[in-house]
Design a protein around this motif. Structure first.
Motif, PDB file in Angstrom:
ATOM      1  N   GLY A 109       0.810  -1.221   0.000  1.00 31.15           N
ATOM      2  CA  GLY A 109       0.000   0.000   0.000  1.00 31.15           C
ATOM      3  C   GLY A 109       0.838   1.262   0.000  1.00 31.15           C
ATOM      4  N   ARG A 110       0.347   2.280   0.756  1.00 28.34           N
ATOM      5  CA  ARG A 110       0.918   3.609   0.561  1.00 28.34           C
ATOM      6  C   ARG A 110       2.133   3.938   1.418  1.00 28.34           C
ATOM      7  N   ALA A 111       2.512   3.032   2.346  1.00 25.92           N
ATOM      8  CA  ALA A 111       3.644   3.352   3.228  1.00 25.92           C
ATOM      9  C   ALA A 111       4.436   2.098   3.542  1.00 25.92           C
ATOM     10  N   ILE A 154       5.995   1.699   6.818  1.00 24.42           N
ATOM     11  CA  ILE A 154       5.318   1.539   8.119  1.00 24.42           C
ATOM     12  C   ILE A 154       5.209   2.930   8.752  1.00 24.42           C
ATOM     13  N   ALA A 155       3.996   3.304   9.204  1.00 27.58           N
ATOM     14  CA  ALA A 155       3.820   4.651   9.791  1.00 27.58           C
ATOM     15  C   ALA A 155       4.103   4.687  11.285  1.00 27.58           C
ATOM     16  N   GLY A 156       4.543   3.564  11.867  1.00 26.86           N
ATOM     17  CA  GLY A 156       4.926   3.602  13.281  1.00 26.86           C
ATOM     18  C   GLY A 156       4.165   2.599  14.123  1.00 26.86           C
ATOM     19  N   ALA A 157       4.391   2.695  15.432  1.00 26.96           N
ATOM     20  CA  ALA A 157       3.629   1.863  16.365  1.00 26.96           C
ATOM     21  C   ALA A 157       2.150   2.163  16.173  1.00 26.96           C
ATOM     22  N   ASP A 158       1.290   1.217  16.562  1.00 23.48           N
ATOM     23  CA  ASP A 158      -0.151   1.451  16.438  1.00 23.48           C
ATOM     24  C   ASP A 158      -0.593   2.337  17.611  1.00 23.48           C
ATOM     25  N   ILE A 159      -0.883   3.594  17.294  1.00 28.06           N
ATOM     26  CA  ILE A 159      -1.169   4.566  18.355  1.00 28.06           C
ATOM     27  C   ILE A 159      -2.424   4.170  19.140  1.00 28.06           C
ATOM     28  N   LYS A 160      -3.310   3.415  18.477  1.00 27.39           N
ATOM     29  CA  LYS A 160      -4.558   3.017  19.170  1.00 27.39           C
ATOM     30  C   LYS A 160      -4.270   2.081  20.341  1.00 27.39           C
ATOM     31  N   GLY A 180       8.465   6.851  12.990  1.00 26.48           N
ATOM     32  CA  GLY A 180       8.465   6.306  14.342  1.00 26.48           C
ATOM     33  C   GLY A 180       8.967   4.873  14.344  1.00 26.48           C
ATOM     34  N   GLY A 181       8.146   3.982  14.937  1.00 32.60           N
ATOM     35  CA  GLY A 181       8.515   2.567  14.987  1.00 32.60           C
ATOM     36  C   GLY A 181       8.807   1.999  13.607  1.00 32.60           C
ATOM     37  N   GLY A 182       8.248   2.590  12.570  1.00 30.35           N
ATOM     38  CA  GLY A 182       8.513   2.130  11.197  1.00 30.35           C
ATOM     39  C   GLY A 182       9.965   2.357  10.821  1.00 30.35           C
ATOM     40  N   LEU A 183      10.463   3.535  11.153  1.00 29.84           N
ATOM     41  CA  LEU A 183      11.886   3.794  10.883  1.00 29.84           C
ATOM     42  C   LEU A 183      12.748   2.949  11.832  1.00 29.84           C
ATOM     43  N   GLU A 184      12.227   2.752  13.052  1.00 28.78           N
ATOM     44  CA  GLU A 184      13.017   1.963  14.011  1.00 28.78           C
ATOM     45  C   GLU A 184      13.180   0.510  13.539  1.00 28.78           C
ATOM     46  N   VAL A 185      12.144  -0.042  12.905  1.00 29.63           N
ATOM     47  CA  VAL A 185      12.268  -1.384  12.323  1.00 29.63           C
ATOM     48  C   VAL A 185      13.343  -1.340  11.233  1.00 29.63           C
ATOM     49  N   PRO A 196       8.653  11.055  14.553  1.00 26.41           N
ATOM     50  CA  PRO A 196       7.779  12.153  14.996  1.00 26.41           C
ATOM     51  C   PRO A 196       7.159  11.931  16.382  1.00 26.41           C
ATOM     52  N   GLU A 197       7.687  10.994  17.170  1.00 26.46           N
ATOM     53  CA  GLU A 197       7.048  10.632  18.440  1.00 26.46           C
ATOM     54  C   GLU A 197       6.821  11.814  19.369  1.00 26.46           C
ATOM     55  N   VAL A 198       7.746  12.808  19.331  1.00 26.04           N
ATOM     56  CA  VAL A 198       7.572  13.937  20.273  1.00 26.04           C
ATOM     57  C   VAL A 198       6.221  14.628  20.072  1.00 26.04           C
ATOM     58  N   GLU A 206      -8.093  15.655  15.372  1.00 22.93           N
ATOM     59  CA  GLU A 206      -7.796  16.507  14.214  1.00 22.93           C
ATOM     60  C   GLU A 206      -8.347  15.827  12.958  1.00 22.93           C
ATOM     61  N   ARG A 207      -8.347  14.503  12.971  1.00 23.08           N
ATOM     62  CA  ARG A 207      -8.872  13.752  11.835  1.00 23.08           C
ATOM     63  C   ARG A 207     -10.380  13.524  11.975  1.00 23.08           C
ATOM     64  N   ALA A 208     -10.829  13.260  13.221  1.00 26.47           N
ATOM     65  CA  ALA A 208     -12.257  12.927  13.428  1.00 26.47           C
ATOM     66  C   ALA A 208     -13.167  14.138  13.235  1.00 26.47           C
TER      67      ALA A 208
HETATM   68  C1  HSC Z   1       5.729   5.140  17.671  1.00 27.54           C
HETATM   69  O1  HSC Z   1       6.036   4.675  16.623  1.00 27.54           O
HETATM   70  C2  HSC Z   1       6.351   4.770  18.971  1.00 27.54           C
HETATM   71  C3  HSC Z   1       7.613   3.964  18.844  1.00 27.54           C
HETATM   72  O2  HSC Z   1       8.752   4.774  18.731  1.00 27.54           O
HETATM   73  C4  HSC Z   1       7.923   3.153  20.056  1.00 27.54           C
HETATM   74  C5  HSC Z   1       6.891   2.253  20.575  1.00 27.54           C
HETATM   75  C6  HSC Z   1       7.566   1.429  21.626  1.00 27.54           C
HETATM   76  C7  HSC Z   1       6.612   0.867  22.625  1.00 27.54           C
HETATM   77  C8  HSC Z   1       7.379   0.270  23.773  1.00 27.54           C
HETATM   78  C9  HSC Z   1       6.569  -0.493  24.689  1.00 27.54           C
HETATM   79  C10 HSC Z   1       7.398  -1.264  25.754  1.00 27.54           C
HETATM   80  N1  HSC Z   1      -1.291   4.183  14.409  1.00 27.54           N
HETATM   81  O3  HSC Z   1      -3.259  10.938   8.735  1.00 27.54           O
HETATM   82  P1  HSC Z   1      -4.132  10.165   7.839  1.00 27.54           P
HETATM   83  C11 HSC Z   1      -4.434   6.278  10.933  1.00 27.54           C
HETATM   84  S1  HSC Z   1       4.484   6.288  17.780  1.00 27.54           S
HETATM   85  C12 HSC Z   1      -2.599   3.999  14.230  1.00 27.54           C
HETATM   86  O4  HSC Z   1      -5.548  10.595   7.657  1.00 27.54           O
HETATM   87  P2  HSC Z   1      -2.341  10.857   5.718  1.00 27.54           P
HETATM   88  C13 HSC Z   1      -5.108   7.634  11.090  1.00 27.54           C
HETATM   89  O5  HSC Z   1      -5.653   7.758  12.376  1.00 27.54           O
HETATM   90  C14 HSC Z   1       3.919   6.505  16.131  1.00 27.54           C
HETATM   91  N2  HSC Z   1      -3.322   4.641  13.257  1.00 27.54           N
HETATM   92  O6  HSC Z   1      -3.476   9.977   6.405  1.00 27.54           O
HETATM   93  C15 HSC Z   1      -6.141   7.584   9.993  1.00 27.54           C
HETATM   94  O7  HSC Z   1      -7.211   6.813  10.485  1.00 27.54           O
HETATM   95  P3  HSC Z   1      -8.723   7.153  10.028  1.00 27.54           P
HETATM   96  C16 HSC Z   1       4.833   7.311  15.323  1.00 27.54           C
HETATM   97  C17 HSC Z   1      -2.656   5.485  12.476  1.00 27.54           C
HETATM   98  O8  HSC Z   1      -2.031  10.182   4.447  1.00 27.54           O
HETATM   99  C18 HSC Z   1      -5.448   6.776   8.892  1.00 27.54           C
HETATM  100  O9  HSC Z   1      -4.382   6.084   9.531  1.00 27.54           O
HETATM  101  N3  HSC Z   1       4.224   7.591  14.039  1.00 27.54           N
HETATM  102  C19 HSC Z   1      -1.283   5.709  12.626  1.00 27.54           C
HETATM  103  O10 HSC Z   1      -2.742  12.289   5.723  1.00 27.54           O
HETATM  104  C20 HSC Z   1      -4.890   7.643   7.791  1.00 27.54           C
HETATM  105  O11 HSC Z   1      -4.085   8.666   8.381  1.00 27.54           O
HETATM  106  C21 HSC Z   1       3.487   8.696  13.829  1.00 27.54           C
HETATM  107  O12 HSC Z   1       3.352   9.540  14.674  1.00 27.54           O
HETATM  108  C22 HSC Z   1      -0.584   5.003  13.636  1.00 27.54           C
HETATM  109  N4  HSC Z   1       0.739   5.158  13.832  1.00 27.54           N
HETATM  110  O13 HSC Z   1      -1.085  10.733   6.686  1.00 27.54           O
HETATM  111  C23 HSC Z   1       2.858   8.822  12.477  1.00 27.54           C
HETATM  112  N5  HSC Z   1      -0.897   6.613  11.686  1.00 27.54           N
HETATM  113  O14 HSC Z   1      -8.717   6.965   8.532  1.00 27.54           O
HETATM  114  C24 HSC Z   1       1.436   9.280  12.618  1.00 27.54           C
HETATM  115  C25 HSC Z   1      -2.011   6.932  10.982  1.00 27.54           C
HETATM  116  O15 HSC Z   1      -9.522   6.173  10.789  1.00 27.54           O
HETATM  117  N6  HSC Z   1       0.731   9.319  11.351  1.00 27.54           N
HETATM  118  N7  HSC Z   1      -3.068   6.254  11.451  1.00 27.54           N
HETATM  119  O16 HSC Z   1      -8.953   8.589  10.438  1.00 27.54           O
HETATM  120  C26 HSC Z   1       0.891  10.300  10.447  1.00 27.54           C
HETATM  121  O17 HSC Z   1       1.710  11.182  10.581  1.00 27.54           O
HETATM  122  C27 HSC Z   1      -0.004  10.286   9.248  1.00 27.54           C
HETATM  123  O18 HSC Z   1      -1.143   9.547   9.572  1.00 27.54           O
HETATM  124  C28 HSC Z   1       0.636   9.660   7.982  1.00 27.54           C
HETATM  125  C29 HSC Z   1      -0.448   9.500   6.894  1.00 27.54           C
HETATM  126  C30 HSC Z   1       1.733  10.587   7.476  1.00 27.54           C
HETATM  127  C31 HSC Z   1       1.187   8.300   8.270  1.00 27.54           C
END
Ligand code: HSC
Length: 697
Positions: free
Chosen positions: A56-58, A60-66, A101-106, A124-126, A272-274
């Motif tokens: 698909g389009r990416a 990996i966009a990172g950990a599942d924030i949900k 985020g986690g996508g780049l970390e992988v 972008p975690e900050v 912001e999305r909802a």
């Molecule tokens: C992370 O990665 C943490 C890690 O470093 C460490 C974790 C370690 C844990 C340790 C435990 C011991 N998750 O924006 P859009 C959904 S933090 C879930 O409209 P676009 C979004 O809600 C993460 N859902 O599209 C939307 O859902 P809807 C770091 C996610 O093309 C749909 O996808 N990553 C999601 O304008 C489409 O999104 C980020 O912060 C996610 N990670 O932009 C990236 N990302 O359709 C956050 C997206 O139901 N995401 N969704 O409304 C973005 O910046 C933008 O969504 C994109 C796409 C640029 C990916």
């Protein structure tokens, strides 16, 4: 193996394909799938390399924030990255779209990285109130050096592939199908006997002045903790062996995970999305939008026209005279020159926008073909009605007629036309080509497809569009007038405007209310006070000391003197000592003995007033959901994003505690502090504003 990760063999290479739409977030199923697939690749005969690709389009966009805030589920992401990196096989990532985020970390856990020319990477975690918690703070600086890693991690910015190559984050750029490109790269690496290359085994990056950087980040973040904390994790990469650095990263990650800021920022991310998902608009198609009319080329009209031009829409602007038309063109030209300077458009586009896409006319007949017209003239009902009568006569059937009014009755404006179903409010915020908020004000007879068109325009312009009902000030300005009023009350009772501004900027607001008043012009509030004087309730407390300053011709920034004194060439102002004298006079006249306020009390009263009015606004249906208020305040009023918005702030404080404070303040001023029925109801039922958001979803 799970459905979201598929495993295929291409001779010596195992391909692990992640397919978890929409953006391949690393849910538990994906993590498990990757882990199982790594096991399988290592156990199968003949496999020498692993290629990880995203569907698909990416990538990996990172950990599942949900999953944040829920009990952790194995395998966790840091362990997965370590497991990938420790593989005896050669592991390659082929990246397209975003790797965040986690996508780049992988990818950093892989031994080699190839990316499409259009790919973007980042940590972008900050922005979610956390830090890269799967080794990103330890691996990235080993590739880029500490300074570059701190910059990338604390801004969270997206880095385009060419820069990522230069920084050493990726090893190669190649255009083509990501799997084909990745397979070719992996084959080349195998053919050249390339060694595994775990980033964790690379030397520690050299240190920088950590304490100075930390202090600068705290200051820049205006109270936001995550960038400065993330920097400390990078410091650990420089000072500790890899395994200990990972432990430190985990500790700091967990500290941030437990903050209210993390809750606020994630609330902001999802809402912001909802905010533009309105159940009433499901299946309603917007009207076509190609050309826009704008009536009035003042600051607001020129900003709206600029935003439309930059989004590819043609604009017909109506002005009243040759001079006004020239001035309007000049303002739009100035805005576009700014866009050119910031690299948003090139010279050719700039010239075309001004000479081809923009028409400035004095004749309403020029509007006959436009799809939507936005009136941005003087804020007076009679003037607006005259304009709408002309629009009614000039515009084609089906053209959407919008007013940019910031508080007037859109029903009354609509009633002055023969087509009220086509009339809507589109309230932009100044400067309209910069500010993200757009209030879509729905009048009683506005047709659903006209509402959908308002939201479609917002999307085209890159705005956060919020649905609002008709009332004085709609969502934002109505709430503003209430929290602005409580700031005035606190001044009368003894807090100085300067203390109030400082307390609120420390809370995280971009500016305090008195600095904002100086910026907007004190004459505006003065005129409003005069207009409302006759109908004011006798119990309403309205300070008038600032009118003395206006009477002397001092209107704030534009005249160089207001609450603050502004010197030419200097940013910001210094407190105007005259103000304290004027306040003292008024206190004496009113017989008030001033008292001390703590900064905490100032913030609490200000926020309680905001939340109470916001609860009225939701209770009356002016805002459909609490999240509509939150997004309005975040994107139009400088509310600190890390609190998520006033309703999220209230949920975090506990609605019962907020109500109790409002009731206590009501003992001093029962007219002002009337608890909103919705707030009382939620407290009685033990529910939160967020419960209402979920019910409305
Ligand atoms: C992370 O990665 C943490 C890690 O470093 C460490 C974790 C370690 C844990 C340790 C435990 C011991 N998750 O924006 P859009 C959904 S933090 C879930 O409209 P676009 C979004 O809600 C993460 N859902 O599209 C939307 O859902 P809807 C770091 C996610 O093309 C749909 O996808 N990553 C999601 O304008 C489409 O999104 C980020 O912060 C996610 N990670 O932009 C990236 N990302 O359709 C956050 C997206 O139901 N995401 N969704 O409304 C973005 O910046 C933008 O969504 C994109 C796409 C640029 C990916």
């Amino acid at each position: 193996m799970t459905d979201v990760v598929t495993y295929t063999r291409h001779d010596e290479i195992a391909v692990l394909r992640i397919a978890n739409p929409p953006v391949n977030a690393l849910s538990q199923a994906v993590r498990q799938g990757l882990s199982d697939a790594m096991d399988r690749a290592e156990s199968e005969d003949g496999v020498k390399a692993v290629l990880i690709v995203g569907d698909g389009r990416a990538f990996i966009a990172g950990a599942d924030i949900k999953e944040f805030g829920k009990p952790p589920m194995e395998p966790n992401l840091p362990d997965l990255c370590t497991r990938i990196e420790a593989s005896p096989l050669l592991v390659v990532a082929s990246m397209h779209g975003v790797s965040l985020g986690g996508g780049l970390e992988v990818a950093l856990g892989c031994h080699y990285r190839v990316a499409q020319p259009s790919a973007r990477v980042g940590l972008p975690e900050v922005h979610l109130g956390i830090l890269p918690g799967a080794g990103g703070t330890q691996r990235l600086p080993r590739l880029t050096g500490a300074e570059k890693a701190v910059e990338a991690i604390t801004t969270g910015r997206h880095i385009k592939a060419p820069e990522a190559l230069e920084l050493g984050i990726i090893d190669k750029i190649e255009e083509g199908d990501p799997e084909t490109v990745g397979l070719a790269y992996a084959r080349d690496l195998l053919a050249s006997n390339a060694a595994r290359r775990p980033v964790s085994e690379m030397p520690n990056p050299q240190g920088i002045d950590w304490d100075a950087t930390h202090a600068a980040l705290l200051k820049k973040g205006r109270g936001q903790l995550s960038p400065a904390t993330a920097m400390r994790a990078v410091q650990a990469a420089s000072e500790l062996p890899f395994d200990e650095g990972i432990k430190r990263e985990r500790e700091l990650f967990m500290d941030l995970m437990n903050t209210d800021q993390r809750k606020g920022l994630i609330h902001a991310f999802f809402n912001e999305r909802a905010v533009s998902n309105l159940p009433e608009l499901k299946g309603v198609a917007p009207r076509a939008l190609q050309s826009i009319g704008v009536i009035g080329g003042g600051t607001m009209g020129a900003g709206i026209a600029t935003a439309c031009l930059l989004s590819g829409l043609n604009v017909v602007m109506i002005e009243m005279s040759d001079d006004a038309a020239e001035a309007a063109k000049g303002r739009i030209g100035g805005n576009l020159a700014g866009a050119l300077k910031r690299g948003k458009i090139n010279q050719e586009k700039h010239d075309n926008l001004l000479s081809i896409a923009l028409e400035v006319s004095q004749n309403y007949d020029s509007l006959k073909d436009v799809d939507l017209v936005i009136e941005a003239v003087f804020e007076e009902m009679d003037v607006k009605k005259q304009v709408f009568a002309k629009l009614d006569a000039a515009c084609k059937p089906g053209c959407v007629l919008a007013s940019n009014t910031s508080y007037l009755d859109v029903n009354e404006i609509a009633a002055s036309t023969t087509r009220p179903a086509d009339v809507i409010g589109l309230h932009f915020f100044s400067p309209a080509h910069v500010m993200k908020l757009l209030e879509v004000v729905v009048a009683d007879q506005t047709a659903p497809d006209v509402v959908a068109t308002g939201f479609a325009l917002g999307k085209m312009l890159g705005k956060v569009a919020v649905r609002a009902g008709v009332c004085d000030g709609f969502i934002g300005n109505r709430i503003l007038s209430t929290y602005r009023a409580v700031a005035g009350h606190m001044v009368l009772d003894g807090a100085s405007p300067f203390q109030i501004d400082d307390a609120l900027t420390d809370f995280g607001f971009a500016m305090g209310p008195f600095a904002v008043a100086d910026l907007a012009g004190l004459d505006i509030g003065w005129a409003t006070r005069k207009r409302k004087a006759a109908t004011r309730h006798p119990d309403e407390r309205v300070p008038t000391y600032i009118d003395r300053l206006c009477e002397q011709g001092h209107y704030g920034q534009k005249t160089g003197e207001g609450y603050y004194i502004y010197e030419k060439g200097k940013r910001g102002g210094t407190p105007n000592p005259k103000i304290l004298e004027l306040i003292k006079d008024e206190q004496q006249t009113l017989g008030i003995t001033p008292r001390d306020f703590s900064d905490a009390e100032i913030v609490r009263r200000y926020m309680c007033a905001m939340v109470n009015e916001a609860a009225e606004v939701v209770g009356e249906g002016i805002a459909r959901r609490p999240l509509d208020v939150d997004m309005t305040l975040l994107f139009g009023y400088g509310f600190p994003r890390y609190w998520g918005g006033p309703m999220k702030w209230a949920d975090i404080q506990g609605l019962d505690a907020v109500l109790a404070d409002i009731e206590r303040y009501g003992q001093e001023d029962a007219w002002f502090w009337q608890p909103a029925p919705l707030l009382k109801q939620l407290v009685a039922e033990g529910r939160t504003f967020d419960d209402l958001n979920k019910e409305a979803a």
